[in-house]
Design an enzyme around this catalytic site. Sequence first.
Site, PDB file in Angstrom:
ATOM      1  N   ARG A 217      88.030 -10.185   5.943  1.00 20.91           N
ATOM      2  CA  ARG A 217      89.919 -10.846   5.425  1.00 20.91           C
ATOM      3  C   ARG A 217      90.768  -8.749   5.589  1.00 20.91           C
ATOM      4  NH1 ARG A 217      92.520 -15.251   4.803  1.00 20.91           N
ATOM      5  NH2 ARG A 217      91.579 -16.896   5.862  1.00 20.91           N
TER       6      ARG A 217
ATOM      7  N   ARG B 184      97.377  -9.192   4.553  1.00 22.56           N
ATOM      8  CA  ARG B 184      98.225  -8.514   4.316  1.00 22.56           C
ATOM      9  C   ARG B 184      98.244  -8.017   2.428  1.00 22.56           C
ATOM     10  NH1 ARG B 184      99.799 -14.720   4.144  1.00 22.56           N
ATOM     11  NH2 ARG B 184      98.116 -15.040   3.135  1.00 22.56           N
TER      12      ARG B 184
ATOM     13  N   ARG C  33     103.137  -7.251  11.381  1.00 18.36           N
ATOM     14  CA  ARG C  33     102.863  -8.197  11.146  1.00 18.36           C
ATOM     15  C   ARG C  33     104.132  -9.455  11.803  1.00 18.36           C
ATOM     16  NH1 ARG C  33     102.472 -13.025  11.925  1.00 18.36           N
ATOM     17  NH2 ARG C  33     101.478 -14.452  10.856  1.00 18.36           N
TER      18      ARG C  33
ATOM     19  N   ASP D 222      91.427 -16.003  14.622  1.00 16.82           N
ATOM     20  CA  ASP D 222      91.018 -17.249  14.098  1.00 16.82           C
ATOM     21  C   ASP D 222      90.015 -17.596  14.090  1.00 16.82           C
ATOM     22  OD1 ASP D 222      92.462 -17.659  10.807  1.00 16.82           O
ATOM     23  OD2 ASP D 222      92.208 -19.425  11.964  1.00 16.82           O
TER      24      ASP D 222
ATOM     25  N   TYR E 126      88.704 -28.273   9.143  1.00 18.92           N
ATOM     26  CA  TYR E 126      90.932 -28.948   9.665  1.00 18.92           C
ATOM     27  C   TYR E 126      90.596 -29.604  10.663  1.00 18.92           C
ATOM     28  CZ  TYR E 126      90.899 -24.465   6.951  1.00 18.92           C
ATOM     29  OH  TYR E 126      90.341 -23.356   6.080  1.00 18.92           O
TER      30      TYR E 126
HETATM   31  O1  CP3 Z   1      89.798  -9.450   8.777  1.00 18.26           O
HETATM   32  C1  CP3 Z   1      89.033 -10.491   9.251  1.00 18.26           C
HETATM   33  O2  CP3 Z   1      89.015 -11.351   8.077  1.00 18.26           O
HETATM   34  C2  CP3 Z   1      89.930 -10.386  10.462  1.00 18.26           C
HETATM   35  C3  CP3 Z   1      90.081 -11.544  10.739  1.00 18.26           C
HETATM   36  C4  CP3 Z   1      90.062 -13.559  10.502  1.00 18.26           C
HETATM   37  C5  CP3 Z   1      91.214 -13.841   9.756  1.00 18.26           C
HETATM   38  N1  CP3 Z   1      90.828 -15.311  10.248  1.00 18.26           N
HETATM   39  C6  CP3 Z   1      92.723 -13.403  10.283  1.00 18.26           C
HETATM   40  C7  CP3 Z   1      94.039 -14.398   9.176  1.00 18.26           C
HETATM   41  C8  CP3 Z   1      89.220 -14.091  10.157  1.00 18.26           C
HETATM   42  C9  CP3 Z   1      87.703 -13.623  10.538  1.00 18.26           C
HETATM   43  C10 CP3 Z   1      89.679 -15.723   9.512  1.00 18.26           C
HETATM   44  C11 CP3 Z   1      88.933 -16.571   9.681  1.00 18.26           C
HETATM   45  C12 CP3 Z   1      89.735 -17.511   9.726  1.00 18.26           C
HETATM   46  N2  CP3 Z   1      89.884 -18.457   9.190  1.00 18.26           N
HETATM   47  C13 CP3 Z   1      88.852 -18.701   8.627  1.00 18.26           C
HETATM   48  C14 CP3 Z   1      86.721 -18.062   7.773  1.00 18.26           C
HETATM   49  C15 CP3 Z   1      87.287 -17.037   6.684  1.00 18.26           C
HETATM   50  C16 CP3 Z   1      87.173 -17.366   5.585  1.00 18.26           C
HETATM   51  O3  CP3 Z   1      88.316 -16.769   5.357  1.00 18.26           O
HETATM   52  O4  CP3 Z   1      86.484 -17.999   4.649  1.00 18.26           O
HETATM   53  C17 CP3 Z   1      88.447 -19.345   7.784  1.00 18.26           C
HETATM   54  C18 CP3 Z   1      88.893 -20.616   6.948  1.00 18.26           C
HETATM   55  C19 CP3 Z   1      90.242 -19.693   8.597  1.00 18.26           C
HETATM   56  C20 CP3 Z   1      91.863 -19.900   8.678  1.00 18.26           C
HETATM   57  C21 CP3 Z   1      92.838 -19.919   8.128  1.00 18.26           C
HETATM   58  N3  CP3 Z   1      93.777 -18.512   8.569  1.00 18.26           N
HETATM   59  C22 CP3 Z   1      93.559 -19.708   6.688  1.00 18.26           C
HETATM   60  C23 CP3 Z   1      92.848 -20.548   5.762  1.00 18.26           C
HETATM   61  C24 CP3 Z   1      94.788 -18.644   6.688  1.00 18.26           C
HETATM   62  C25 CP3 Z   1      95.106 -18.716   5.484  1.00 18.26           C
HETATM   63  C26 CP3 Z   1      96.879 -18.819   5.226  1.00 18.26           C
HETATM   64  C27 CP3 Z   1      97.617 -18.364   4.506  1.00 18.26           C
HETATM   65  O5  CP3 Z   1      98.555 -17.570   5.359  1.00 18.26           O
HETATM   66  O6  CP3 Z   1      97.420 -18.291   3.441  1.00 18.26           O
HETATM   67  C28 CP3 Z   1      94.421 -18.217   7.861  1.00 18.26           C
HETATM   68  C29 CP3 Z   1      95.622 -17.323   8.878  1.00 18.26           C
HETATM   69  C30 CP3 Z   1      95.189 -16.215   8.221  1.00 18.26           C
HETATM   70  N4  CP3 Z   1      94.203 -15.760   9.161  1.00 18.26           N
HETATM   71  C31 CP3 Z   1      95.107 -14.420   8.182  1.00 18.26           C
HETATM   72  C32 CP3 Z   1      95.093 -13.708   8.655  1.00 18.26           C
HETATM   73  C33 CP3 Z   1      95.133 -11.978   8.666  1.00 18.26           C
HETATM   74  C34 CP3 Z   1      96.732 -15.176   7.232  1.00 18.26           C
HETATM   75  C35 CP3 Z   1      98.004 -14.011   7.524  1.00 18.26           C
HETATM   76  C36 CP3 Z   1      98.557 -14.262   8.458  1.00 18.26           C
HETATM   77  O7  CP3 Z   1      99.326 -14.914   8.826  1.00 18.26           O
HETATM   78  O8  CP3 Z   1      99.199 -13.062   9.052  1.00 18.26           O
END
Ligand code: CP3
Length: 350
Positions: free
Chosen positions: A24, A28, A37, A73, A150
């Site tokens: 990540r 944000r 974004r 994602d 999920y």
């Molecule tokens: O920088 C990186 O790691 C690259 C991109 C990346 C994202 N998601 C972008 C993202 C990666 C590798 C993921 C994987 C991901 N997504 C996982 C496995 C990694 C981990 O954290 O254990 C999981 C469980 C997800 C599912 C997911 N996607 C969640 C739980 C969330 C958070 C929801 C929130 O808004 O709080 C996301 C959204 C997400 N994926 C964001 C980002 C940068 C958050 C913000 C946004 O909407 O801009």
Amino acid sequence: MAAAPFIEAAFGRPSTHTPVWFMRQAGRSLPEYRALRGNGSILDAIKQPDLAAELTLQPVRRYGVDAAVLFSDIVVPAHAVGFGIDVAPGTGPMCTQPLRTAADLARLRPFDAEADAPYVAETVRQLAGELPAEVPLLAFAGAPFTVASYLIEGRPSKTYVNTKRMMHTDPKLWNAVMERLVQHAVESISSQLRNGARAFQLFDSWAGALSAADYQSLVQPHSTAVFSALRAAFPDVPGIHFGVGCDHLLEHMHAAGPAVLGLDWRTPIAQARRRMGDGLVVQGNLDPALVLAGTDTALAGTRAVLADNANPNGSKHPGHVFNLGHGVQPEADPDVLAAVVRLVHEATAA
Ligand code: CP3
């Protein structure tokens, strides 16, 4: 292709410095991310290759990390085949109709990366053309268990009741779901690698919710299938396997066949090597909470991780990719992360 410290370390070979990247690292916590974004679903941002490539590059420029991780994602394949899943900002993945029956599984058809998600392949090609040779692009996918959790729960869960119910009452359906998700992960990562990514991570973020026995019988064979297929097709590409709270599963996750075992902050690196052998290549494992505690605390934690990776003679063990033990928190101060990168590079320079 020039040697990249990340690739060398991932194969346990000496490199000019210990490579570092952050799960990540795009997101944000970065003001430039928040500025670019916009508000919509992250899945819409992922569909715009120029935007997704730029969001991938932002942390590389700011931190000087040794790997870029594709801005995408883990729910992209399920979304792209039309299962009915989106990511709710601030909450996480949500399904309109969760996967509970064989009829629901029919909605999760096989994934064809170039046809179903051509925007991802385009983003990868752009990045492969722009990144310097010493900064590889990391491909990734969700591991079958974490994606299944999920799809079956329909929303983020703490108990995984519906998932565990299916595992134990309908193992035939469970294994069919997992086999479909093996296809999604292999196809997704293969396409990213064909288009220019040079390493990959399989995220089994929530596997720690399982007992070792359930993991071994109902999950491990499927994660093993992902690593076996990718090793056969891409023998020179290192793969990382990572989960949170998985100390009790590490031997099993290692047996699935990754080149690199991701550790969260709970497992000392030296202890993992005592358990799985001194040759074990690890990724991790600074507690992401320490980044929120300020620069001094974060740097002390970083030094402790580097010391944990030392050989008996005090030299660095070559098989270490520095990372946090899980993702960067949105509240993290980018200046603290930049200081962590500088320290890792300076303290481990050959
Ligand atoms: O920088 C990186 O790691 C690259 C991109 C990346 C994202 N998601 C972008 C993202 C990666 C590798 C993921 C994987 C991901 N997504 C996982 C496995 C990694 C981990 O954290 O254990 C999981 C469980 C997800 C599912 C997911 N996607 C969640 C739980 C969330 C958070 C929801 C929130 O808004 O709080 C996301 C959204 C997400 N994926 C964001 C980002 C940068 C958050 C913000 C946004 O909407 O801009």
